[in-house]
Scaffold this active site. Sequence first.
Site, short mmCIF file in Angstrom:
data_model
loop_
_atom_site.label_atom_id
_atom_site.label_comp_id
_atom_site.label_asym_id
_atom_site.label_seq_id
_atom_site.Cartn_x
_atom_site.Cartn_y
_atom_site.Cartn_z
CG ASP A 210 -0.03 -0.10 2.52
OD1 ASP A 210 0.22 -1.24 2.95
OD2 ASP A 210 0.41 0.94 3.06
CG ASP A 212 1.54 4.83 5.74
OD1 ASP A 212 1.03 3.87 6.34
OD2 ASP A 212 1.94 5.85 6.32
N1 ADE Z 1 1.16 1.21 5.75
C1 ADE Z 1 1.66 0.35 6.62
N2 ADE Z 1 2.08 0.78 7.83
C2 ADE Z 1 2.59 -0.09 8.72
N3 ADE Z 1 2.72 -1.40 8.49
C3 ADE Z 1 2.31 -1.87 7.31
N4 ADE Z 1 2.32 -3.11 6.81
C4 ADE Z 1 1.81 -3.04 5.57
N5 ADE Z 1 1.45 -1.77 5.25
C5 ADE Z 1 1.76 -1.02 6.33
#
Ligand code: ADE
Length: 291
Positions: A210, A212
């Site tokens: 992703d 974030d």
């Molecule tokens: N955006 C994110 N923040 C923290 N841990 C994660 N693991 C996978 N995506 C994450």
Amino acid sequence: MTETLIGVVGGSGLYEIDGLQDAAWVTVETPWGVPSDQILTGELDGVKMAFLPRHGRGHVHAPSDVPYRANIDALKRLGATDVISVSACGSFREEMAPGDFVIVDQFIDRTVARDKSFFGSGCVAHVSVAHPTCPRLGDACETAARDAGITVHRGGTYLAMEGPQFSTVAESKMYREQWGADVIGMTNMPEAKLAREAELCYASVAMVTDFDSWHPDHGAVDITAIIATLQGNSSNGAELVRRLPAILGPERSTCPHGCDTALEYAIITAPEKRDPALLAKLDAVAGRVLG
Ligand SMILES: Nc1ncnc2[nH]cnc12
Ligand SMILES: CSC[C@H]1O[C@H](OP(=O)(O)O)[C@H](O)[C@@H]1O
């Protein structure tokens, strides 16, 4: 030369690996408590392997409660020489897109609620983590990823956050714009620090799931999207791991970067002042220097 034993810590989405010869889930007891799960041992391409699901099968351990010290001790106790972490992560870079892999080489440790060292009062040690990952092992991971046709980025700074909640938009933008982090996750610290204390070569392969919460076109990270990306990519993580033994080979030379001698001058407590109880717990991790 010593015999290679590749330890693999599987993160979210990677709870076992197929294809090991003489595969067996073994229970390992440690002075640091119970590891996340049993460890899957076996051989692949003539190389010994030990696979440990970081969150346990069925994903039972939250990132703050993963027994990091027991996990690293257990792998060391089984004879691991090298440890590969496979993790899910968020990305702070447009070019590091979901589905891509990043061979992390630096960390910013923002975790606050975890036991971060095997050492302490009674046996104080200060190891260097200036370069917390092993370039030789990183080379092997990069080769394995490229051979498997995975889009891989070599080098990146992983921000380790406490969690379990994801970051706010303000935090996400700060980590990306001010702190220069490339990816974010919740588990590689203190794991990498502990691997260094245990004189293990450590490499971290982070699978981007992703963007974030900083990206104007992607909105806030959510777990449903992460799981969907993981389901599409965990086979790539397993494929990378399967290719490592053939690349590393059954015999290994001393680490040219000094990972396996990290404790050589690190312990500063005078021998006569050391706590026998703590020394006993350090039998696997520091046996090479404590005798
Ligand atoms: N955006 C994110 N923040 C923290 N841990 C994660 N693991 C996978 N995506 C994450
Ligand atoms: C499942 S999303 C958040 C969770 O996933 C990552 O775990 P791991 O590093 O073990 O792959 C992240 O660090 C969080 O623990």
